[in-house]
Scaffold this motif. Structure first.
Motif, PDB file in Angstrom:
ATOM      1  N   HIS A  62      -6.354  28.034  30.457  1.00 23.85           N
ATOM      2  CA  HIS A  62      -5.639  27.148  29.522  1.00 23.85           C
ATOM      3  C   HIS A  62      -5.574  25.697  30.012  1.00 23.85           C
ATOM      4  O   HIS A  62      -5.986  24.784  29.313  1.00 23.85           O
ATOM      5  N   CYS A  99      -4.360  18.817  22.126  1.00 24.90           N
ATOM      6  CA  CYS A  99      -3.843  20.173  21.909  1.00 24.90           C
ATOM      7  C   CYS A  99      -4.246  20.709  20.529  1.00 24.90           C
ATOM      8  O   CYS A  99      -4.420  21.909  20.341  1.00 24.90           O
ATOM      9  N   CYS A 139      -7.046  23.380  19.266  1.00 28.03           N
ATOM     10  CA  CYS A 139      -6.738  24.812  19.161  1.00 28.03           C
ATOM     11  C   CYS A 139      -5.437  25.055  18.393  1.00 28.03           C
ATOM     12  O   CYS A 139      -5.370  25.945  17.553  1.00 28.03           O
ATOM     13  N   HIS A 140      -4.408  24.269  18.689  1.00 30.95           N
ATOM     14  CA  HIS A 140      -3.082  24.577  18.149  1.00 30.95           C
ATOM     15  C   HIS A 140      -2.849  24.142  16.701  1.00 30.95           C
ATOM     16  O   HIS A 140      -1.750  24.280  16.182  1.00 30.95           O
TER      17      HIS A 140
END
Ligand code: HEC
Ligand code: HEC
Ligand code: HEC
Length: 113
Positions: free
Chosen positions: A45, A55, A58-59
């Motif tokens: 990660h 971020c 992916c988020h």
């Protein structure tokens, strides 16, 4: 005098915000992801956070909470292998094509039994 108090209050607010950004929860350094029958996937990660920076890459697709991908798949909010194909492998292939440092694209390089 009033102006000074106001300035102090503003300074405190700015400092508080800056600290809040600095201590955003980075999550675990390494995360073992559920990979179904193929075997689990060990995901580094923090090294991805350092390599990518953003971020949201992916988020955007799933929130910053643990075991979300598995839960979302069970709830039908994510399709099976959606994260794997649309996020993980897509980026690794693009990087590989561009001749840059890339991650694995073969099944057994990610899935361990
Ligand atoms: C390359 C993809 C990727 C990037 C970029 C990324 N994360 Fe994550 N993050 C994940 C995955 C995958 C999980 C685990 C989700 C799960 O368990 O289902 C996760 C989980 C988390 C969690 C939940 C706690 C934990 O450790 O499981 C937090 C907090 C988090 N991320 C914060 C961040 C922050 C902050 C950034 C940006 C600085 C970031 N992530 C960037 C993929 C990523
Ligand atoms: C870059 C790492 C990576 C590679 C390469 C990879 N996978 Fe995955 N795989 C994942 C991750 C992460 C998940 C869990 C998230 C998801 O389902 O999208 C997953 C999930 C799966 C699942 C479980 C789906 C479910 O919910 O039941 C299967 C089956 C699977 N992969 C098969 C494969 C096969 C076959 C290959 C090779 C053609 C492959 N994977 C290559 C990372 C990878
Ligand atoms: C936006 C690009 C990007 C995304 C998205 C991404 N990766 Fe990567 N990944 C990389 C790069 C770049 C490297 C090589 C980093 C290095 O060698 O320093 C890498 C390396 C890896 C490695 C090898 C680490 C090692 O130490 O050898 C694994 C395993 C991996 N990624 C899994 C995943 C999984 C699982 C996902 C999806 C949850 C994912 N990656 C999403 C760019 C990405």
């Amino acid at each position: 005098m009033k102006a000074r108090i106001m300035m102090s209050i503003i300074a405190i607010i700015i400092l508080t915000c800056a600290t809040a950004v600095a201590v955003e929860n980075q999550g675990a350094k390494d995360i073992m992801l559920d990979g179904g029958k193929k075997g689990n996937v060990n995901f580094p990660h923090h090294s991805h956070q350092n390599a990518i920076g953003d971020c949201k890459v992916c988020h955007d697709l799933f929130p910053k909470t643990a075991v979300t991908i598995k839960d979302f798949k069970e709830q039908g909010k994510l399709k099976k292998m959606q994260v794997m194909n649309k996020i993980c492998i897509e980026c690794h292939k693009l990087k590989e094509k561009a001749g840059e440092k890339a991650g694995p694209t073969k099944c057994s390089q990610c899935h361990v039994k």
